[in-house]
Design a protein around this motif. Sequence first.
Motif, PDB file in Angstrom:
ATOM      1  N   THR A 263       0.846  -1.187   0.000  1.00 51.24           N
ATOM      2  CA  THR A 263       0.000   0.000   0.000  1.00 51.24           C
ATOM      3  C   THR A 263       0.880   1.235   0.000  1.00 51.24           C
ATOM      4  O   THR A 263       1.755   1.379   0.871  1.00 51.24           O
ATOM      5  CB  THR A 263      -0.901   0.032   1.257  1.00 51.24           C
ATOM      6  OG1 THR A 263      -1.649  -1.179   1.334  1.00 51.24           O
ATOM      7  CG2 THR A 263      -1.838   1.234   1.252  1.00 51.24           C
TER       8      THR A 263
ATOM      9  N   THR B 206      -0.980   7.700  -1.367  1.00 58.07           N
ATOM     10  CA  THR B 206      -2.164   7.653  -2.238  1.00 58.07           C
ATOM     11  C   THR B 206      -3.223   6.664  -1.788  1.00 58.07           C
ATOM     12  O   THR B 206      -4.362   6.747  -2.226  1.00 58.07           O
ATOM     13  CB  THR B 206      -1.753   7.265  -3.670  1.00 58.07           C
ATOM     14  OG1 THR B 206      -1.221   5.921  -3.641  1.00 58.07           O
ATOM     15  CG2 THR B 206      -0.737   8.230  -4.242  1.00 58.07           C
ATOM     16  N   GLY B 207      -2.841   5.690  -0.968  1.00 60.60           N
ATOM     17  CA  GLY B 207      -3.779   4.651  -0.549  1.00 60.60           C
ATOM     18  C   GLY B 207      -3.915   3.526  -1.575  1.00 60.60           C
ATOM     19  O   GLY B 207      -4.661   2.578  -1.362  1.00 60.60           O
ATOM     20  N   ARG B 208      -3.204   3.622  -2.692  1.00 60.53           N
ATOM     21  CA  ARG B 208      -3.276   2.578  -3.721  1.00 60.53           C
ATOM     22  C   ARG B 208      -2.664   1.281  -3.189  1.00 60.53           C
ATOM     23  O   ARG B 208      -1.624   1.302  -2.538  1.00 60.53           O
ATOM     24  CB  ARG B 208      -2.556   3.012  -4.983  1.00 60.53           C
ATOM     25  CG  ARG B 208      -2.739   1.992  -6.125  1.00 60.53           C
ATOM     26  CD  ARG B 208      -2.103   2.442  -7.395  1.00 60.53           C
ATOM     27  NE  ARG B 208      -2.873   3.556  -7.933  1.00 60.53           N
ATOM     28  CZ  ARG B 208      -2.504   4.243  -9.010  1.00 60.53           C
ATOM     29  NH1 ARG B 208      -1.388   3.950  -9.635  1.00 60.53           N
ATOM     30  NH2 ARG B 208      -3.254   5.225  -9.442  1.00 60.53           N
ATOM     31  N   VAL B 209      -3.324   0.149  -3.496  1.00 64.97           N
ATOM     32  CA  VAL B 209      -2.898  -1.167  -3.025  1.00 64.97           C
ATOM     33  C   VAL B 209      -2.685  -2.078  -4.231  1.00 64.97           C
ATOM     34  O   VAL B 209      -3.533  -2.128  -5.127  1.00 64.97           O
ATOM     35  CB  VAL B 209      -3.962  -1.794  -2.093  1.00 64.97           C
ATOM     36  CG1 VAL B 209      -3.526  -3.170  -1.607  1.00 64.97           C
ATOM     37  CG2 VAL B 209      -4.266  -0.879  -0.913  1.00 64.97           C
TER      38      VAL B 209
ATOM     39  N   ASP C 168      -8.374   0.288  -2.970  1.00 63.56           N
ATOM     40  CA  ASP C 168      -7.489   1.232  -2.294  1.00 63.56           C
ATOM     41  C   ASP C 168      -7.976   1.424  -0.863  1.00 63.56           C
ATOM     42  O   ASP C 168      -9.155   1.221  -0.557  1.00 63.56           O
ATOM     43  CB  ASP C 168      -7.498   2.584  -3.006  1.00 63.56           C
ATOM     44  CG  ASP C 168      -6.876   2.526  -4.389  1.00 63.56           C
ATOM     45  OD1 ASP C 168      -6.216   1.509  -4.719  1.00 63.56           O
ATOM     46  OD2 ASP C 168      -7.036   3.495  -5.141  1.00 63.56           O
TER      47      ASP C 168
ATOM     48  N   ALA D 293      -4.981   5.592   5.161  1.00 66.13           N
ATOM     49  CA  ALA D 293      -3.634   5.912   4.688  1.00 66.13           C
ATOM     50  C   ALA D 293      -2.962   6.921   5.623  1.00 66.13           C
ATOM     51  O   ALA D 293      -1.779   6.767   5.966  1.00 66.13           O
ATOM     52  CB  ALA D 293      -3.674   6.439   3.260  1.00 66.13           C
TER      53      ALA D 293
END
Length: 190
Positions: A98, A102-105, A168, A174
């Motif tokens: 993660t 950005t919180g993208r996973v 996400d 995050a």
Amino acid sequence: MRRTARRAAAAALLATLLAGCGGHYRPVSDAPVRLGRPYVVRGVTYTPAADPSYDMLGYASWYGSESGNRTALGERFRAKWVTAAHPTLPLPSYVEVTALDTGRVILLRVNDRGPFARDRLIDLSRGAAELLGVRARGHVAVRVRVVEPPERDRARLRRGKAAAPRPDVSPEVAANLRAQLDTGLRAIGR
């Protein structure tokens, strides 16, 4: 006869040794899983171990110029694939990474050893860095968590493709993870 047998044995040994140098790579597979013995890099001892509860906050970087080299697992390193290097997790392992900004996973497959810098948890392949959206930054705060993905996702990663998209994390989650990382770094004086 003895001389012929010795020559044949020497030729077989030479062929075996040369086969290891000539670009022969291990097929991409999840079996057998390898741990390896403890090893030392730049004075630091790394002890590979299985840790199904591995869930750490830290930093990731990415690498890609080594394309075509052999990974620690014996596979050919392909910079565009969604893979990573980790100093101690079993090879291969699957982790969720993660990006805390950005919180993208994303899900990726660990098939190499590294990074060997004290401030980094994991080195992402260029393909993984692009998928995570962090390639331009080079060094990013992350959460790395061992997971057991479905076989469909494993198979895609073994073929160099991205796994199914993962949701996400929310901006609040995050931010909370980032605050935990910052608190931990302050506690150890970094």
